[in-house]
Motif scaffolding. Structure first.
Motif, PDB file in Angstrom:
ATOM      1  N   VAL A 118       7.929  -7.952   1.607  1.00  0.00           N
ATOM      2  CA  VAL A 118       8.493  -6.827   2.800  1.00  0.00           C
ATOM      3  C   VAL A 118       8.574  -5.358   1.924  1.00  0.00           C
ATOM      4  O   VAL A 118       8.422  -4.381   2.578  1.00  0.00           O
ATOM      5  N   HIS A 119       8.572  -5.326   0.436  1.00  0.00           N
ATOM      6  CA  HIS A 119       8.765  -4.155  -0.040  1.00  0.00           C
ATOM      7  C   HIS A 119       7.697  -3.448  -0.057  1.00  0.00           C
ATOM      8  O   HIS A 119       6.505  -3.924   0.156  1.00  0.00           O
ATOM      9  N   SER A 161       4.939  -0.354  -2.338  1.00  0.00           N
ATOM     10  CA  SER A 161       4.329  -0.298  -3.632  1.00  0.00           C
ATOM     11  C   SER A 161       4.946   0.382  -4.949  1.00  0.00           C
ATOM     12  O   SER A 161       4.618   0.471  -5.702  1.00  0.00           O
ATOM     13  N   PRO A 163       6.149   3.168  -6.314  1.00  0.00           N
ATOM     14  CA  PRO A 163       5.444   4.007  -7.125  1.00  0.00           C
ATOM     15  C   PRO A 163       6.328   4.444  -8.230  1.00  0.00           C
ATOM     16  O   PRO A 163       5.608   4.922  -9.296  1.00  0.00           O
ATOM     17  N   ASP A 187      15.653  -5.162 -11.060  1.00  0.00           N
ATOM     18  CA  ASP A 187      16.243  -4.712  -9.620  1.00  0.00           C
ATOM     19  C   ASP A 187      17.472  -5.848  -9.534  1.00  0.00           C
ATOM     20  O   ASP A 187      18.118  -5.588  -8.533  1.00  0.00           O
ATOM     21  N   ILE A 197      15.457  -6.295  -2.209  1.00  0.00           N
ATOM     22  CA  ILE A 197      14.324  -5.955  -1.493  1.00  0.00           C
ATOM     23  C   ILE A 197      13.322  -6.793  -2.349  1.00  0.00           C
ATOM     24  O   ILE A 197      12.242  -7.177  -1.813  1.00  0.00           O
ATOM     25  N   GLY A 198      13.516  -7.007  -3.781  1.00  0.00           N
ATOM     26  CA  GLY A 198      12.674  -7.802  -4.444  1.00  0.00           C
ATOM     27  C   GLY A 198      12.278  -9.257  -4.400  1.00  0.00           C
ATOM     28  O   GLY A 198      11.329  -9.785  -5.022  1.00  0.00           O
ATOM     29  N   GLU A 213      -1.357   3.395   5.012  1.00  0.00           N
ATOM     30  CA  GLU A 213      -0.561   2.477   6.125  1.00  0.00           C
ATOM     31  C   GLU A 213      -1.743   2.097   7.198  1.00  0.00           C
ATOM     32  O   GLU A 213      -1.536   1.114   7.874  1.00  0.00           O
ATOM     33  N   VAL A 267       0.916  -1.108  -0.032  1.00  0.00           N
ATOM     34  CA  VAL A 267      -0.025   0.056  -0.029  1.00  0.00           C
ATOM     35  C   VAL A 267       0.787   1.393  -0.146  1.00  0.00           C
ATOM     36  O   VAL A 267       2.181   1.218   0.168  1.00  0.00           O
ATOM     37  N   GLY A 268       0.343   2.383  -0.580  1.00  0.00           N
ATOM     38  CA  GLY A 268       0.976   3.796  -0.228  1.00  0.00           C
ATOM     39  C   GLY A 268       1.228   4.268  -1.493  1.00  0.00           C
ATOM     40  O   GLY A 268       1.282   3.458  -2.811  1.00  0.00           O
ATOM     41  N   GLY A 269       1.520   5.377  -1.573  1.00  0.00           N
ATOM     42  CA  GLY A 269       1.970   6.294  -2.711  1.00  0.00           C
ATOM     43  C   GLY A 269       1.705   7.898  -2.608  1.00  0.00           C
ATOM     44  O   GLY A 269       1.058   7.986  -1.859  1.00  0.00           O
ATOM     45  N   ALA A 274       8.189  -4.643 -12.254  1.00  0.00           N
ATOM     46  CA  ALA A 274       8.441  -4.908 -10.924  1.00  0.00           C
ATOM     47  C   ALA A 274       8.922  -6.546 -10.852  1.00  0.00           C
ATOM     48  O   ALA A 274       8.359  -7.539 -11.617  1.00  0.00           O
ATOM     49  N   LEU A 304      -3.092  -1.009   6.579  1.00  0.00           N
ATOM     50  CA  LEU A 304      -2.292  -1.924   6.975  1.00  0.00           C
ATOM     51  C   LEU A 304      -2.107  -2.321   8.286  1.00  0.00           C
ATOM     52  O   LEU A 304      -2.329  -3.663   8.957  1.00  0.00           O
TER      53      LEU A 304
HETATM   54  P1  NAD Z   1       9.618   0.576  -1.686  1.00  0.00           P
HETATM   55  O1  NAD Z   1       9.897  -0.690  -1.256  1.00  0.00           O
HETATM   56  O2  NAD Z   1       8.194   0.604  -2.537  1.00  0.00           O
HETATM   57  O3  NAD Z   1      10.819   0.966  -2.800  1.00  0.00           O
HETATM   58  C1  NAD Z   1      12.032   1.125  -2.483  1.00  0.00           C
HETATM   59  C2  NAD Z   1      12.782   0.806  -3.898  1.00  0.00           C
HETATM   60  O4  NAD Z   1      12.794  -0.437  -4.446  1.00  0.00           O
HETATM   61  C3  NAD Z   1      12.010   1.763  -5.048  1.00  0.00           C
HETATM   62  O5  NAD Z   1      12.990   2.044  -5.828  1.00  0.00           O
HETATM   63  C4  NAD Z   1      11.456   0.765  -6.032  1.00  0.00           C
HETATM   64  O6  NAD Z   1      11.143   0.828  -7.204  1.00  0.00           O
HETATM   65  C5  NAD Z   1      12.313  -0.400  -5.297  1.00  0.00           C
HETATM   66  N1  NAD Z   1      11.323  -1.893  -5.386  1.00  0.00           N
HETATM   67  C6  NAD Z   1      10.603  -2.131  -4.475  1.00  0.00           C
HETATM   68  N2  NAD Z   1       9.795  -3.382  -4.570  1.00  0.00           N
HETATM   69  C7  NAD Z   1      10.307  -3.783  -5.893  1.00  0.00           C
HETATM   70  C8  NAD Z   1      10.100  -4.850  -6.714  1.00  0.00           C
HETATM   71  N3  NAD Z   1       9.217  -5.763  -6.519  1.00  0.00           N
HETATM   72  N4  NAD Z   1      10.679  -4.911  -7.713  1.00  0.00           N
HETATM   73  C9  NAD Z   1      11.676  -4.092  -8.008  1.00  0.00           C
HETATM   74  N5  NAD Z   1      12.085  -3.026  -7.614  1.00  0.00           N
HETATM   75  C10 NAD Z   1      11.436  -2.881  -6.330  1.00  0.00           C
HETATM   76  O7  NAD Z   1       9.761   1.737  -0.537  1.00  0.00           O
HETATM   77  P2  NAD Z   1       9.537   3.330  -0.501  1.00  0.00           P
HETATM   78  O8  NAD Z   1       9.978   3.894  -2.056  1.00  0.00           O
HETATM   79  O9  NAD Z   1      10.127   3.734   0.359  1.00  0.00           O
HETATM   80  O10 NAD Z   1       8.075   3.469  -0.442  1.00  0.00           O
HETATM   81  C11 NAD Z   1       6.772   3.524  -1.515  1.00  0.00           C
HETATM   82  C12 NAD Z   1       5.693   3.475  -0.980  1.00  0.00           C
HETATM   83  O11 NAD Z   1       5.328   2.288  -0.398  1.00  0.00           O
HETATM   84  C13 NAD Z   1       5.332   4.542   0.365  1.00  0.00           C
HETATM   85  O12 NAD Z   1       4.006   4.984  -0.060  1.00  0.00           O
HETATM   86  C14 NAD Z   1       5.486   3.684   1.411  1.00  0.00           C
HETATM   87  O13 NAD Z   1       4.851   4.322   2.513  1.00  0.00           O
HETATM   88  C15 NAD Z   1       5.015   2.270   1.101  1.00  0.00           C
HETATM   89  N6  NAD Z   1       5.614   1.089   1.670  1.00  0.00           N
HETATM   90  C16 NAD Z   1       4.310   0.105   2.084  1.00  0.00           C
HETATM   91  C17 NAD Z   1       4.895  -0.886   2.678  1.00  0.00           C
HETATM   92  C18 NAD Z   1       3.903  -2.077   2.535  1.00  0.00           C
HETATM   93  O14 NAD Z   1       2.744  -2.082   1.955  1.00  0.00           O
HETATM   94  N7  NAD Z   1       4.005  -3.200   3.424  1.00  0.00           N
HETATM   95  C19 NAD Z   1       6.048  -1.302   2.834  1.00  0.00           C
HETATM   96  C20 NAD Z   1       7.232  -0.225   2.962  1.00  0.00           C
HETATM   97  C21 NAD Z   1       6.720   1.128   2.262  1.00  0.00           C
END
Ligand code: NAD
Length: 366
Positions: free
Chosen positions: A281-282, A284, A286, A336, A262-263, A91, A76-78, A294, A94
């Motif tokens: 764990v990662h 959304s 955006p 990634d 992270i992916g 959040e 979630v989030g963006g 992704a 969540l």
């Molecule tokens: P993020 O994990 O979304 O991304 C961090 C980096 O990792 C970005 O460059 C992204 O492109 C990359 N990344 C993440 N997952 C990937 C995947 N599956 N494949 C390829 N690249 C990937 O963290 P953030 O940028 O700090 O947060 C973005 C939004 O997500 C915010 O709104 C935040 O609040 C939310 N968030 C949600 C959760 C959850 O739903 N559990 C956890 C963390 C952050």
């Protein structure tokens, strides 16, 4: 044996729908080959729910989740919702669903597969072969204790956060951890700060008492500061780590980052019985949402955890995990994980490769 299971699927925001779609295909293939039915019921959460229903956790979503045998969540989030007040932020959905479903045990595996060893910031010889499960208590401790601000007699502002655990809360998370260790290398490290904290001394006492019921599992205790050091010095010594909420918050991120990608990181949050919520764990992401690039593997590995912990399908869970590793071993990578030498695959392409491999693996099982 049960032949019909219901899975609540909550894709959420950003890349959530893209990665969850691939994990659902994996689950559907498992169901088809095993001759069981997985009823997939979709619900909204996070920003998507704010836009459509005016709240990050609609009643209907909670109803769907409670009626299901397990929940698969995207992220979630963006930026669109970043300026919203607290209760209208994604959040909140969540945190709300975790609380409403009584998810008290958070499982975060950190597995370093040889093919991804270069992704870690630590030396290959330190991280190659790391396979740790961190179990974090999720509904007690300092995050849920009484909080207050006050002014001292000499006029200074002060704050208190209370850290409370009762023995039942400690016992249930310890039992989950012993059961998990029993099915792994049978080594459980209970992490605390018993040289300083009274709650840690109670934690240790309960852990020692419970261990009598699990003579096949070796229990040891470690102070949290020592554990933080050992995780980067010699992480291969760990099998299962169990700890309280705040220590677990920090150590699970530290352990996860040993693997560097992270992916690839999956998670499970379990309630009493076999019910659980599974999510990568990662977040959304955006920045790459809607581009079809992704990495779906963390969500697919979360679906494997769902099969194992909520449906007792250990063989199928292992087959999904082996399929993921086989695809990586064959050299396939999403952006990634790519080192710039090969072609970076899209989300659907990567999902399809896992499906093709899983199809072979499941044929060998049946
Ligand atoms: P993020 O994990 O979304 O991304 C961090 C980096 O990792 C970005 O460059 C992204 O492109 C990359 N990344 C993440 N997952 C990937 C995947 N599956 N494949 C390829 N690249 C990937 O963290 P953030 O940028 O700090 O947060 C973005 C939004 O997500 C915010 O709104 C935040 O609040 C939310 N968030 C949600 C959760 C959850 O739903 N559990 C956890 C963390 C952050």
């Amino acid at each position: 044996m049960k032949t019909t299971y219901t899975i609540a699927v909550l894709p959420g925001d950003g890349i959530g729908p893209e990665i969850v779609a691939e994990a659902v295909k994996v689950l559907s293939l498992v169901a088809e080959r095993k001759g069981v039915t997985f009823n997939i019921v979709h619900g909204r959460i996070g920003g998507a729910a704010i836009d459509e229903d005016g709240t990050p956790l609609p009643d209907e979503t909670l109803r769907i989740a409670k009626a299901a045998d397990a929940v698969l969540l995207g992220a979630v989030g963006g930026p669109k919702w970043d300026q919203n007040p607290g209760h209208l932020r994604p959040e909140a959905g969540l945190l709300g669903i975790r609380k409403a479903l009584g998810l008290f045990a958070n499982l975060r595996p950190a597995t370093m597969h040889p093919v991804l060893v270069e992704a870690s910031s630590l030396k290959p010889e330190v991280v190659a072969g790391v396979d740790i499960m961190v179990v974090r208590e999720l509904t007690g401790g300092i995050y849920f204790g009484e909080k207050k601000r006050y002014t001292t007699d000499d006029g200074k502002e002060a704050a208190v956060d209370q850290l409370v655990y009762n023995e039942d809360e400690i016992e249930r998370i310890l039992r989950v951890s012993f059961e998990i260790a029993r099915n792994r290398k049978k080594q459980l490290v209970s992490v605390d700060k018993a040289n300083v904290l009274e709650s840690s001394r109670l934690w240790r006492k309960v852990a020692d008492r419970i261990s009598a019921d699990y003579p096949d599992v070796a229990l040891s205790h470690m102070l949290v500061d020592s554990c933080a050091m050992q995780l980067v010095r010699a992480p291969k010594q760990f099998d299962v780590i169990v700890t309280e909420n705040m220590f677990g918050d920090i150590l699970s991120d530290q352990a996860a980052m040993l693997t560097g990608s992270i992916g690839m990181l999956a998670s499970a949050s379990l309630a009493e019985g076999s019910f659980g919520l599974y999510e990568p764990v990662h977040g959304s992401a955006p920045d790459i949402a809607g581009k079809g690039i992704a990495n779906p593997l963390a969500t697919i590995l979360s679906a494997a955890m769902l099969l194992r912990h909520s449906f007792g399908m250990e063989t199928e869970a292992t087959a999904v995990e082996q399929s993921v590793w086989a695809v990586l071993e064959a050299g396939h990578r999403t952006g990634d994980l790519a080192d710039g030498t090969g072609k970076a695959l899209g989300t659907v392409e990567m999902g399809q490769l896992v499906l093709d491999e899983l199809s072979k693996q499941l044929a060998n099982i049946s």
